[in-house]
Design a protein around this motif. Sequence first.
Motif, PDB file in Angstrom:
ATOM      1  N   VAL A   1      28.114  86.288 -93.238  1.00  0.00           N
ATOM      2  CA  VAL A   1      27.989  85.008 -92.315  1.00  0.00           C
ATOM      3  C   VAL A   1      28.190  85.563 -90.837  1.00  0.00           C
ATOM      4  O   VAL A   1      29.059  86.190 -90.574  1.00  0.00           O
ATOM      5  CB  VAL A   1      28.777  83.868 -92.408  1.00  0.00           C
ATOM      6  N   ARG A   2      27.035  85.799 -89.929  1.00  0.00           N
ATOM      7  CA  ARG A   2      27.277  86.216 -88.705  1.00  0.00           C
ATOM      8  C   ARG A   2      26.854  85.423 -87.736  1.00  0.00           C
ATOM      9  O   ARG A   2      25.897  84.508 -87.941  1.00  0.00           O
ATOM     10  CB  ARG A   2      26.421  87.605 -88.728  1.00  0.00           C
ATOM     11  N   TYR A   3      27.821  85.315 -86.670  1.00  0.00           N
ATOM     12  CA  TYR A   3      27.382  84.291 -85.740  1.00  0.00           C
ATOM     13  C   TYR A   3      28.174  84.712 -84.111  1.00  0.00           C
ATOM     14  O   TYR A   3      28.866  85.746 -84.346  1.00  0.00           O
ATOM     15  CB  TYR A   3      28.007  83.050 -86.026  1.00  0.00           C
ATOM     16  N   ARG A   4      27.917  84.022 -83.265  1.00  0.00           N
ATOM     17  CA  ARG A   4      28.551  84.222 -81.970  1.00  0.00           C
ATOM     18  C   ARG A   4      29.625  83.112 -81.803  1.00  0.00           C
ATOM     19  O   ARG A   4      29.353  81.919 -82.014  1.00  0.00           O
ATOM     20  CB  ARG A   4      27.614  83.898 -80.901  1.00  0.00           C
ATOM     21  N   LEU A   5      30.913  83.673 -81.577  1.00  0.00           N
ATOM     22  CA  LEU A   5      31.902  82.816 -81.536  1.00  0.00           C
ATOM     23  C   LEU A   5      32.430  82.458 -80.020  1.00  0.00           C
ATOM     24  O   LEU A   5      32.587  83.609 -79.338  1.00  0.00           O
ATOM     25  CB  LEU A   5      32.938  83.325 -82.395  1.00  0.00           C
TER      26      LEU A   5
ATOM     27  N   TYR B   1      30.858  88.700 -81.090  1.00  0.00           N
ATOM     28  CA  TYR B   1      29.927  88.539 -82.311  1.00  0.00           C
ATOM     29  C   TYR B   1      30.839  88.883 -83.443  1.00  0.00           C
ATOM     30  O   TYR B   1      31.673  89.575 -83.481  1.00  0.00           O
ATOM     31  CB  TYR B   1      28.895  89.699 -82.126  1.00  0.00           C
ATOM     32  N   SER B   2      30.783  87.877 -84.458  1.00  0.00           N
ATOM     33  CA  SER B   2      31.536  87.938 -85.625  1.00  0.00           C
ATOM     34  C   SER B   2      30.804  87.913 -86.956  1.00  0.00           C
ATOM     35  O   SER B   2      29.743  87.860 -86.854  1.00  0.00           O
ATOM     36  CB  SER B   2      32.253  86.552 -85.624  1.00  0.00           C
ATOM     37  N   SER B   3      31.487  88.519 -87.972  1.00  0.00           N
ATOM     38  CA  SER B   3      30.784  88.376 -89.249  1.00  0.00           C
ATOM     39  C   SER B   3      31.761  88.444 -90.311  1.00  0.00           C
ATOM     40  O   SER B   3      32.887  88.840 -89.941  1.00  0.00           O
ATOM     41  CB  SER B   3      30.012  89.859 -89.496  1.00  0.00           C
ATOM     42  N   ALA B   4      31.368  87.657 -91.255  1.00  0.00           N
ATOM     43  CA  ALA B   4      32.578  87.139 -92.431  1.00  0.00           C
ATOM     44  C   ALA B   4      31.713  87.619 -93.708  1.00  0.00           C
ATOM     45  O   ALA B   4      30.476  87.188 -93.847  1.00  0.00           O
ATOM     46  CB  ALA B   4      32.998  85.972 -92.020  1.00  0.00           C
ATOM     47  N   VAL B   5      32.426  88.311 -94.784  1.00  0.00           N
ATOM     48  CA  VAL B   5      32.017  88.452 -95.986  1.00  0.00           C
ATOM     49  C   VAL B   5      32.710  87.309 -96.705  1.00  0.00           C
ATOM     50  O   VAL B   5      33.670  87.272 -96.813  1.00  0.00           O
ATOM     51  CB  VAL B   5      32.192  89.841 -96.502  1.00  0.00           C
ATOM     52  N   TRP B   6      31.782  86.764 -97.412  1.00  0.00           N
ATOM     53  CA  TRP B   6      32.151  85.628 -98.345  1.00  0.00           C
ATOM     54  C   TRP B   6      31.751  86.036 -99.768  1.00  0.00           C
ATOM     55  O   TRP B   6      30.603  86.558-100.105  1.00  0.00           O
ATOM     56  CB  TRP B   6      31.639  84.301 -97.987  1.00  0.00           C
ATOM     57  N   ALA B   7      32.631  85.837-100.882  1.00  0.00           N
ATOM     58  CA  ALA B   7      32.535  86.269-102.105  1.00  0.00           C
ATOM     59  C   ALA B   7      33.210  85.073-103.157  1.00  0.00           C
ATOM     60  O   ALA B   7      33.800  84.322-102.637  1.00  0.00           O
ATOM     61  CB  ALA B   7      32.876  87.563-102.634  1.00  0.00           C
ATOM     62  N   ILE B   8      32.828  85.326-104.485  1.00  0.00           N
ATOM     63  CA  ILE B   8      33.493  84.393-105.263  1.00  0.00           C
ATOM     64  C   ILE B   8      34.343  85.177-106.339  1.00  0.00           C
ATOM     65  O   ILE B   8      34.112  85.525-107.269  1.00  0.00           O
ATOM     66  CB  ILE B   8      32.401  83.748-106.030  1.00  0.00           C
ATOM     67  N   PRO B   9      35.536  85.708-105.746  1.00  0.00           N
ATOM     68  CA  PRO B   9      36.515  86.605-106.491  1.00  0.00           C
ATOM     69  C   PRO B   9      37.051  86.140-107.622  1.00  0.00           C
ATOM     70  O   PRO B   9      37.369  86.678-108.571  1.00  0.00           O
ATOM     71  CB  PRO B   9      37.455  87.094-105.421  1.00  0.00           C
ATOM     72  N   LYS B  10      37.416  84.596-107.483  1.00  0.00           N
ATOM     73  CA  LYS B  10      38.215  83.859-108.498  1.00  0.00           C
ATOM     74  C   LYS B  10      37.344  82.461-108.866  1.00  0.00           C
ATOM     75  O   LYS B  10      38.184  81.497-108.993  1.00  0.00           O
ATOM     76  CB  LYS B  10      39.535  83.740-108.154  1.00  0.00           C
ATOM     77  N   GLY B  11      36.280  82.535-108.828  1.00  0.00           N
ATOM     78  CA  GLY B  11      35.526  81.368-109.054  1.00  0.00           C
ATOM     79  C   GLY B  11      35.219  80.452-108.035  1.00  0.00           C
ATOM     80  O   GLY B  11      34.531  79.216-108.291  1.00  0.00           O
ATOM     81  N   LYS B  12      35.647  80.688-107.062  1.00  0.00           N
ATOM     82  CA  LYS B  12      35.096  79.801-105.716  1.00  0.00           C
ATOM     83  C   LYS B  12      34.965  80.641-104.494  1.00  0.00           C
ATOM     84  O   LYS B  12      35.390  82.025-104.256  1.00  0.00           O
ATOM     85  CB  LYS B  12      36.483  78.928-105.349  1.00  0.00           C
ATOM     86  N   TRP B  13      34.289  80.368-103.739  1.00  0.00           N
ATOM     87  CA  TRP B  13      33.994  80.948-102.465  1.00  0.00           C
ATOM     88  C   TRP B  13      34.914  81.214-101.613  1.00  0.00           C
ATOM     89  O   TRP B  13      35.573  80.155-101.241  1.00  0.00           O
ATOM     90  CB  TRP B  13      32.641  80.382-101.615  1.00  0.00           C
TER      91      TRP B  13
ATOM     92  N   GLN C   1      35.233  90.294 -89.368  1.00  0.00           N
ATOM     93  CA  GLN C   1      35.143  91.416 -88.004  1.00  0.00           C
ATOM     94  C   GLN C   1      34.732  90.679 -86.832  1.00  0.00           C
ATOM     95  O   GLN C   1      33.624  90.024 -87.032  1.00  0.00           O
ATOM     96  CB  GLN C   1      34.574  92.504 -88.738  1.00  0.00           C
ATOM     97  N   GLU C   2      35.384  91.012 -85.904  1.00  0.00           N
ATOM     98  CA  GLU C   2      34.740  90.345 -84.534  1.00  0.00           C
ATOM     99  C   GLU C   2      34.528  91.585 -83.261  1.00  0.00           C
ATOM    100  O   GLU C   2      35.396  92.720 -83.469  1.00  0.00           O
ATOM    101  CB  GLU C   2      35.239  89.321 -84.081  1.00  0.00           C
TER     102      GLU C   2
END
Length: 159
Positions: A112-116, A133-145, A151-152
């Motif tokens: 997810v990338r965006y301007r904050l 400018y920001s970016s976030a990595v989202w994943a499902i490591p334990k069954g939930k996002w 990083q910004e």
Amino acid sequence: MALKKRAVLAITALVFFLIPARAAQDMAREKAGKSAPIEEMLIAKEREVWEAFRKKDASALNRLLSDDSYEITASGVSTKADQIKTLDEFTIKDFTIEEAKVTMLNSGAAIVRYRLSLTAVSKDGEPKTEVSYSSAVWAIPKGKWQNVSYQETPFSLPK
């Protein structure tokens, strides 16, 4: 043998008709500026993280950040524990997430990338306004996002 032919025909129909139709729907949605439901959910989760910081809600951050989550900012690299400790160091007065875009890496990971834009006050009472400018990595490591990385890069607006 007839069953095998039907299976081949079904797979062929899927490849030649349904997959391109789905791609065309995705392209039309992108042109119209609409996000897919999973993309909307991930942007909403990113907003939840910032709301948790604004409300100083350690419980929400524990839920939203993976155990091995880390962030990279102008201040350096921080672990999940470090991020939660910062709740006492500043108070977020307001934030906005603009121009958010989601890139799906696979069915269980996305960026997810965006301007904050952020307005905060330090514990010493010093006001701070920041745009990055920001970016976030989202994943499902334990069954939930969960947010696994953030990083910004701060930038200055033209004067």
